[in-house]
Design an enzyme around this catalytic site. Structure first.
Site, mmCIF file in Angstrom:
data_model
loop_
_atom_site.group_PDB
_atom_site.id
_atom_site.type_symbol
_atom_site.label_atom_id
_atom_site.label_comp_id
_atom_site.label_asym_id
_atom_site.label_seq_id
_atom_site.Cartn_x
_atom_site.Cartn_y
_atom_site.Cartn_z
ATOM 1 N N ASP A 92 0.816 -1.350 -0.028
ATOM 2 C CA ASP A 92 -0.036 -0.014 0.164
ATOM 3 C C ASP A 92 0.769 1.257 0.013
ATOM 4 O OD1 ASP A 92 0.837 -0.542 2.806
ATOM 5 O OD2 ASP A 92 -0.654 1.245 3.361
ATOM 6 N N GLU A 156 -0.235 -0.549 5.766
ATOM 7 C CA GLU A 156 0.890 0.177 6.741
ATOM 8 C C GLU A 156 0.812 1.605 6.758
ATOM 9 O OE1 GLU A 156 4.708 1.870 8.010
ATOM 10 O OE2 GLU A 156 3.825 2.124 5.840
#
Length: 454
Positions: A92, A156
């Site tokens: 991500d 994250e």
């Protein structure tokens, strides 16, 4: 001097690595469905899973984590009796911010001035490609000498803790002898660096209400309490005049012992405008690695274009607090919450919501795995010795892993050196850093396996 076979192999694999990184960067994998479709993250997760399967990983799975995102797991068995190494990255990314400020499309890998530009190139899609390069180089030079687990996190950057909660509920899944977190970076391009500390973080949203509804500023201004003005005053209370973070009860005087960050270099890296002062006191290293730092990362308020002469009834802001090692993130959250409630002016009604939280981390750089990494980096970066530094950012998973696996050694390396401009516009990665760190990781796995056999 003859190049090491691992170095030669990685060099030959770089064109493929660039093509794969371009494919991965093309996914707009911001783990916030309010900003980008969830399908973009799902497509990126499937790409990562397919890449692991292509490298003969077993038990490849898309793990549905409690925050609604997916982390990708795979296991590559090594020789009998070999140690297990967990390799971490996240797929991500941060949102691109102002796309008009990018010199090339943020989700299109573009080569310019010897670097590869695109969101996630360094943080941390490039970290996943680094792991693939290291493993491929080992396969071409006698095989992977350890058992390898790979985990690619899906949220994250949002700090929502999905993988941490999943790991706590499935403690055997990520168990390993050593863990390599591929999400930090060298202190400077070409200077091999392991990260010794990470700051933790807490994220709060604060809402102020002062009126039942917006009012005409000419008719009521001067006596009616404006929520936006109250928010400005409240946020200003979080910093002293010199910019030092001032949260009631939070210590701000710790010192950093270790590699220093010259002020001139920091100004250049941070692109501070001429004549503008740095904030805070102490050395730069003190301020960014050893002390807390508050940042207002968002405010809900009327935009300048189309603004009307109104007093605002409600204002909302998101506040991030970086917490250094030695301070408890939960306690810092309580102190920041209490500060926001105590300093709201004019009796404004205050609501505080916790968005995310993660503890700080301190690695044991005297451990045997670090010796193996130091030897590997010295080969991968001829003429340079491994350095250790702090990092002001947060990787909440580190403390979860340290708690679950107290005997495991945790090393932090990666591609996010200062020129990478992670989290900013025009993020980029140095292909030379990608190449050399992939060599270093491959050599580390060889060295580590040998040290365990000795």
């Amino acid at each position: 001097m003859t190049a090491h076979p691992i170095s030669e192999t990685v060099a030959s694999l770089m064109p493929r690595a660039k093509a794969e990184l371009a494919e991965l960067v093309a996914f707009q994998s911001v783990a916030d469905p309010a900003q980008f479709p969830k399908s973009e993250c799902e497509a990126a997760a499937n790409w990562v899973a397919d890449a692991l399967r292509a490298e003969d990983f077993q038990d490849v799975a898309l793990l549905d984590t409690p925050d609604g995102t997916q982390s990708v797991y795979g296991f590559l068995p090594g020789p009998a009796g070999a140690p297990t190494v967990l390799l971490y990255a996240h797929y991500d990314v941060q949102p691109p911010l102002d796309e008009s400020a990018w010199l090339s499309p943020p989700f299109e890998l573009t080569e310019r001035d010897g670097r590869w530009f695109g969101r996630g190139t360094a943080d941390c899609k490039g970290g996943f490609i680094m792991h693939l390069l290291a493993l491929r180089a080992l396969k071409a030079n006698g095989g992977v000498p350890v058992s390898v687990k790979v985990i690619a996190e899906g949220s994250e950057e949002q700090g929502t803790g999905g993988l941490e909660r999943y790991a706590e509920a499935h403690p055997d899944l990520l168990a390993a002898d050593t863990i390599v977190i591929g999400d930090t970076g060298n202190f400077r391009v070409g200077l091999p660096t392991v990260t010794a500390t990470l700051r933790g973080m807490t994220m709060l949203r604060v809402t102020l209400d002062t009126l039942e509804g917006n009012l005409h500023s000419g008719q009521f201004g001067g006596a009616a309490p404006d929520a936006l003005a109250a928010m400005i005053q409240l946020l200003a209370s979080l910093r002293a005049e010199d910019g030092t973070t001032t949260v009631d009860g939070l210590a701000t005087d710790a010192d950093w012992q270790g590699l220093q960050y010259p002020e001139a270099e920091f100004r250049a890296d941070a692109k501070v405008l001429d004549g503008v002062e740095l904030i805070g006191t102490g050395t730069v290293a003190d301020r960014i690695w050893a002390r807390p730092a508050v940042t207002v990362i968002g405010i809900d308020c009327p935009p300048v274009v189309g603004a009307t002469p109104s007093l605002q009834a409600t204002a909302r802001a998101q506040v991030s607090l970086r917490v250094p090692p030695g301070q408890d993130a939960a306690e810092a959250t309580q102190l920041l919450t209490a500060h926001l409630k105590a300093h709201a002016p004019w009796g404004a009604r205050v609501a505080v919501e916790q968005v995310g939280q993660g503890q700080a981390f301190r690695a044991d750089i005297s451990s045997p795995a670090y010796t193996s990494m130091a030897q590997a980096m010295e080969t991968a970066y001829p003429g340079e010795k491994m350095q250790s530094s702090g990092m002001g950012g947060s990787i909440p998973l580190c403390n979860t892993l340290a708690t679950l696996y107290p005997e495991a050694e945790i090393l932090l390396i990666g591609l996010s050196e200062p020129e990478a401009q992670i989290h900013a516009v025009n993020e980029s990665v140095s292909p030379e850093e990608l190449e050399q760190l992939s060599v270093a990781e491959a050599l580390f796995l060889q060295n580590y396996a040998e040290s365990k056999r000795a």
